[in-house]
Design an enzyme around this catalytic site. Structure first.
Site, PDB file in Angstrom:
ATOM      1  N   GLY A 171       0.805  -1.215   0.000  1.00  0.00           N
ATOM      2  CA  GLY A 171       0.000   0.000   0.000  1.00  0.00           C
ATOM      3  C   GLY A 171       0.842   1.271   0.000  1.00  0.00           C
ATOM      4  O   GLY A 171       0.399   2.322   0.439  1.00  0.00           O
ATOM      5  N   GLU A 224       8.049  -6.431  -7.256  1.00  0.00           N
ATOM      6  CA  GLU A 224       7.462  -7.343  -6.267  1.00  0.00           C
ATOM      7  C   GLU A 224       6.387  -8.192  -6.924  1.00  0.00           C
ATOM      8  O   GLU A 224       5.960  -7.917  -8.048  1.00  0.00           O
ATOM      9  CB  GLU A 224       6.858  -6.569  -5.080  1.00  0.00           C
ATOM     10  CG  GLU A 224       5.653  -5.719  -5.452  1.00  0.00           C
ATOM     11  CD  GLU A 224       4.751  -5.409  -4.242  1.00  0.00           C
ATOM     12  OE1 GLU A 224       4.836  -6.089  -3.208  1.00  0.00           O
ATOM     13  OE2 GLU A 224       3.928  -4.485  -4.372  1.00  0.00           O
ATOM     14  N   LYS A 276      18.029   0.964  -6.176  1.00  0.00           N
ATOM     15  CA  LYS A 276      18.270   2.203  -6.901  1.00  0.00           C
ATOM     16  C   LYS A 276      16.908   2.826  -7.197  1.00  0.00           C
ATOM     17  O   LYS A 276      15.962   2.127  -7.533  1.00  0.00           O
ATOM     18  CB  LYS A 276      19.003   1.907  -8.205  1.00  0.00           C
ATOM     19  CG  LYS A 276      19.424   3.160  -8.927  1.00  0.00           C
ATOM     20  CD  LYS A 276      20.585   2.887  -9.865  1.00  0.00           C
ATOM     21  CE  LYS A 276      21.113   4.180 -10.450  1.00  0.00           C
ATOM     22  NZ  LYS A 276      21.872   4.991  -9.480  1.00  0.00           N
ATOM     23  N   ARG A 295      -2.040 -12.369  -4.374  1.00  0.00           N
ATOM     24  CA  ARG A 295      -3.476 -12.238  -4.030  1.00  0.00           C
ATOM     25  C   ARG A 295      -4.213 -11.603  -5.198  1.00  0.00           C
ATOM     26  O   ARG A 295      -3.590 -11.230  -6.189  1.00  0.00           O
ATOM     27  CB  ARG A 295      -3.594 -11.318  -2.812  1.00  0.00           C
ATOM     28  CG  ARG A 295      -2.907  -9.953  -3.098  1.00  0.00           C
ATOM     29  CD  ARG A 295      -3.156  -8.934  -2.039  1.00  0.00           C
ATOM     30  NE  ARG A 295      -2.263  -7.802  -2.132  1.00  0.00           N
ATOM     31  CZ  ARG A 295      -2.470  -6.704  -2.850  1.00  0.00           C
ATOM     32  NH1 ARG A 295      -3.547  -6.607  -3.612  1.00  0.00           N
ATOM     33  NH2 ARG A 295      -1.599  -5.721  -2.861  1.00  0.00           N
TER      34      ARG A 295
END
Ligand code: ADP
Ligand code: ADP
Ligand code: MG
Length: 461
Positions: free
Chosen positions: A164, A288, A201, A292
């Site tokens: 988030g 990432e 970075k 879900r």
């Protein structure tokens, strides 16, 4: 197939899962806090069960209360939605142990991919390009300084448990590292109970491109195209699109292929998203994986026609994906706007309260995912996102026009919402031309807000 699913979430995503259950002939049992007893999902479900008082740690994050409720009400599976327990490996494991199916990947996969630093290491090992950064966790400010020196400034300090947009701070030179370190660590500790940091970075003004993945337990993994989620405020997405109009075919194919490679490397199944940043020179880097269903999954559903939640439930029940890669055809363009109970003209302050009057848009190519109704109370205890307007049209320009008229039709009276602000974005020449990277709001927000404020002042007179 499952007979009963416990929906361990609230708001629009609880409605989304409940609707899917209804269509699949599954009984959806909605778990709710005392603040949500009158919520739309609680009222629409065949059954709802109270799992605790309003604060999330006492209800939606209360693992034992959820498991007890699932057992007592004979639910054979739990759908965690997004946020809350959806990426909590320990909870997924507890479900497995209790003989209740967690609708998502296994606890081991969540552990492998849900922790950002662990996922980065695995991806690097498997030849997926990751943003250059530290090899492991940062033990101290000194360690962070040494790693930043190696990587080269500017850098981004990131919480391994982050989500988030929280637990992230930039440092443009050595003098900024100490403050960034302590702030990111404290925010992550408070929000996720885990203050561990790594650094990357800082890619300057990238686009956020992500790929929707579906996998089953038989080893099939497919991609359902990409989404452009570059329009963000404070690293939180505001508006998402599919497909990403900035990509040329070659880059698109490369990103899609890499995302499948990443999911395969993780042994992934269920719905998941592989996120990348794309720089000015069309280099893309893994940042990432979200293990879900995501907030913006409807734009993918609109352009592919695949019901992602249905696939998620089928896969959890051990069934094969109902679509193959060759079935996936991207049709037209979809845009989603996140409707938040907040006041953009007042620092985007969240504005809970009572909805007096409500009118949602309709017509061709418009979809509303929301738990709002006239008379509903927006609780101060949870996220301010109260709904999503999604449109689908043959191309981006028509989707844009359709979204403008959908927002015009939207009336939410009683609390401030961000619909006027979203509407203004849809008229911005840079937005129209697709010139949107993650810095868009930094460079355009003040002018858009000034216009909204001035207009409101004139209306008041
Ligand atoms: P998406 O990637 O689906 O767009 P967001 O980052 O907007 O997700 O987050 C969706 C919701 O889930 C938000 O309410 C956010 O606060 C919450 N959330 C996301 N990641 C986490 C996490 N790791 N822990 C707790 N809540 C999270
Ligand atoms: P979260 O778990 O909060 O969603 P992400 O790692 O997905 O965190 O990053 C959220 C946003 O932060 C991205 O969409 C992008 O705007 C920005 N971001 C993340 N990593 C980088 C990076 N290395 N360089 C530049 N921007 C980044
Ligand atoms: Mg992310």
């Amino acid at each position: 197939m499952f007979k009963r699913i416990l929906i361990a979430n609230r708001g629009e995503i609880a409605m989304r899962v409940l609707r899917c259950c209804q269509e699949m002939g599954i009984e959806g049992v909605v778990a709710c806090s005392t603040a949500d007893r009158e919520s739309l999902p609680a009222q629409m479900a065949a059954q709802s069960v109270c799992i605790g008082p309003p604060p999330a740690d006492k209800s939606y994050l209360n693992e034992n209360a959820l498991l007890e409720a699932a057992k007592r009400l004979h639910c054979d599976a739990i759908h965690p939605g997004y946020g809350f327990l959806s990426e909590n490996a320990a909870f997924a494991e507890k479900c497995e142990e209790a003989g209740i199916v967690f609708i998502g990947p296994s606890a081991n996969i969540i552990r492998r991919m849900g922790d950002k630093q662990t996922a980065r290491s695995l991806m690097r090992e498997k030849g997926v390009p990751v943003v250059p950064g530290s090899a492991g966790f940062l033990d101290s400010v000194e360690h962070a300084l040494a790693e930043a020196e190696k990587v080269g400034y500017p850098v981004l300090l990131k919480a391994t448990a982050g989500g988030g947009g929280r637990g992230m701070r930039t440092a443009f030179d050595a003098s900024e590292v100490e403050k960034a370190f302590s702030e990111a660590q404290a925010e992550a500790q408070a929000a996720f109970g885990n203050g561990a940091l790594y650094l990357e970075k800082l890619i300057l003004n990238p686009r956020h491109i992500e790929v929707q993945i579906l996998g089953d337990k038989k080893g099939n993994i497919i991609q359902l195209g990409e989404r452009d989620c570059s329009l963000q405020r404070r690293k939180q997405k505001m508006l998402e699109e599919s497909p990403a109009s900035c990509l040329d075919d070659k880059t698109r194919q490369a990103i899609l292929k890499t995302a499948v490679k990443a999911a395969k490397a993780a042994g992934y199944y269920s719905a998941g998203t592989v996120e990348f940043v794309l720089d000015k020179d069309k280099n893309f880097y893994f940042i990432e994986m979200n293990t879900r269903i995501q907030v913006e999954h409807p734009v993918t559903e609109m352009v592919t026609g695949v019901d992602l939640v249905r696939e998620q439930i089928r896969v959890a029940a051990g069934l094969k994906l109902s679509v193959k890669q060759s079935d996936i055809v991207i049709n037209g363009h979809a845009i989603e706007c996140r409707i938040n109970a907040e006041d953009p003209t007042n620092g985007f302050r969240p504005c809970p309260g009572k909805i007096n009057f409500l009118h949602f848009p309709g017509g061709n190519g418009v979809r509303i995912d929301s738990a709002l109704y006239a008379g509903a109370e927006i609780s101060p205890f949870y996220d301010s996102m109260v709904g999503k307007v999604i449109v689908h049209a043959p191309n981006r320009l028509e989707a844009l026009r359709r979204m403008r008229r959908a927002l015009l039709e939207t009336v939410i009276d009683g609390i401030p919402v961000n619909t006027d602000f979203l509407y203004l974005i849809l008229f911005d020449p840079d937005f129209i031309m697709g010139k949107v990277d993650v810095s868009f709001m930094d460079t355009h927000m003040d002018a858009l807000l000034k216009y909204q404020k001035d207009s409101e002042k004139k209306a008041d007179k």
